[in-house]
Write an enzyme that holds these catalytic residues in place. Structure first.
Site, PDB file in Angstrom:
ATOM      1  N   CYS A  70     -10.710  -2.630   5.446  1.00  0.00           N
ATOM      2  CA  CYS A  70     -10.127  -3.933   5.096  1.00  0.00           C
ATOM      3  C   CYS A  70      -9.235  -4.459   6.212  1.00  0.00           C
ATOM      4  O   CYS A  70      -9.189  -5.664   6.455  1.00  0.00           O
ATOM      5  CB  CYS A  70      -9.351  -3.839   3.788  1.00  0.00           C
TER       6      CYS A  70
ATOM      7  N   CYS B  85     -13.408  -3.112  -1.883  1.00  0.00           N
ATOM      8  CA  CYS B  85     -11.968  -3.252  -2.084  1.00  0.00           C
ATOM      9  C   CYS B  85     -11.594  -4.671  -2.504  1.00  0.00           C
ATOM     10  O   CYS B  85     -12.321  -5.634  -2.257  1.00  0.00           O
ATOM     11  CB  CYS B  85     -11.221  -2.917  -0.797  1.00  0.00           C
TER      12      CYS B  85
ATOM     13  N   GLU C  63     -15.361  -0.569  -8.202  1.00  0.00           N
ATOM     14  CA  GLU C  63     -15.954   0.731  -7.879  1.00  0.00           C
ATOM     15  C   GLU C  63     -17.381   0.821  -8.404  1.00  0.00           C
ATOM     16  O   GLU C  63     -17.839  -0.011  -9.182  1.00  0.00           O
ATOM     17  CB  GLU C  63     -15.087   1.848  -8.474  1.00  0.00           C
TER      18      GLU C  63
ATOM     19  N   ASN D 198     -10.538  -4.677  -6.801  1.00  0.00           N
ATOM     20  CA  ASN D 198     -11.476  -3.650  -6.356  1.00  0.00           C
ATOM     21  C   ASN D 198     -12.558  -3.450  -7.418  1.00  0.00           C
ATOM     22  O   ASN D 198     -12.349  -3.686  -8.607  1.00  0.00           O
ATOM     23  CB  ASN D 198     -10.778  -2.341  -5.974  1.00  0.00           C
TER      24      ASN D 198
ATOM     25  N   GLU E  92      -9.293  -6.584  -1.279  1.00  0.00           N
ATOM     26  CA  GLU E  92      -9.054  -7.487  -0.158  1.00  0.00           C
ATOM     27  C   GLU E  92     -10.350  -8.152   0.300  1.00  0.00           C
ATOM     28  O   GLU E  92     -10.395  -9.365   0.544  1.00  0.00           O
ATOM     29  CB  GLU E  92      -8.459  -6.706   1.025  1.00  0.00           C
TER      30      GLU E  92
ATOM     31  N   CYS F 216      -6.940  -0.370   3.339  1.00  0.00           N
ATOM     32  CA  CYS F 216      -7.658   0.717   4.017  1.00  0.00           C
ATOM     33  C   CYS F 216      -8.092   0.242   5.409  1.00  0.00           C
ATOM     34  O   CYS F 216      -8.004  -0.945   5.744  1.00  0.00           O
ATOM     35  CB  CYS F 216      -8.863   1.161   3.186  1.00  0.00           C
TER      36      CYS F 216
HETATM   37 ZN    ZN Z   1     -10.117  -1.600   1.654  1.00  0.00          ZN
END
Ligand code: ZN
Length: 129
Positions: free
Chosen positions: A88, A54, A45, A43, A56, A85
């Site tokens: 994703c 993310c 940010e 990930n 993924e 999430c």
């Molecule tokens: Zn995600």
């Protein structure tokens, strides 16, 4: 074909490189292609939170840029083995279809699920026509 353990190791290794200064919730992901290649992502940010990407999706992007779209499975490593999430889940479904999804926690415990279990009744490209 890569060993299942290599996929898990790749996800856990990617997690170490996560850029998560705001949430401190580090996630790593790794996808294995049907040809046995592994691509990983973490990930990333951003102070403009909506720009966060993310693990993924970064892993899938690393695969896509090589021209490969044939995914066998995906592993996602986080502190507590959380599932992907919603965004994703949709991207995994679009790119991968029905595949095994492995969720790994800090201790290495692995929970197996599938992309269909994570996103039943998924919206897909066939619905656009
Ligand atoms: Zn995600």
């Amino acid at each position: 074909m890569n060993d299942f353990k290599l996929l898990i190791q790749a996800a856990r290794a990617a997690r170490k490189h996560a850029y998560a200064p705001y949430s401190n919730f580090k996630v790593g992901a790794a996808v294995e292609t049907k040809s046995g290649e592994i691509f990983s992502g973490c990930n990333m940010e951003n102070a403009s939170f909506g720009l966060t990407v993310c693990a993924e999706r970064n892993a899938l992007g690393a695969m896509i840029v090589t021209g490969n779209k044939s995914v066998k499975s995906i592993a996602i490593a986080s502190e507590n083995g959380v599932p992907p999430c919603g965004a994703c889940r949709q991207v995994i479904w679009e790119i991968c279809g029905e595949i095994p999804v492995y969720l790994i926690d800090e201790a290495g415990n692995t929970t197996a699920t599938t992309s269909t279990e994570l996103l039943p009744g998924a919206f897909n490209k066939d619905m656009l026509t």
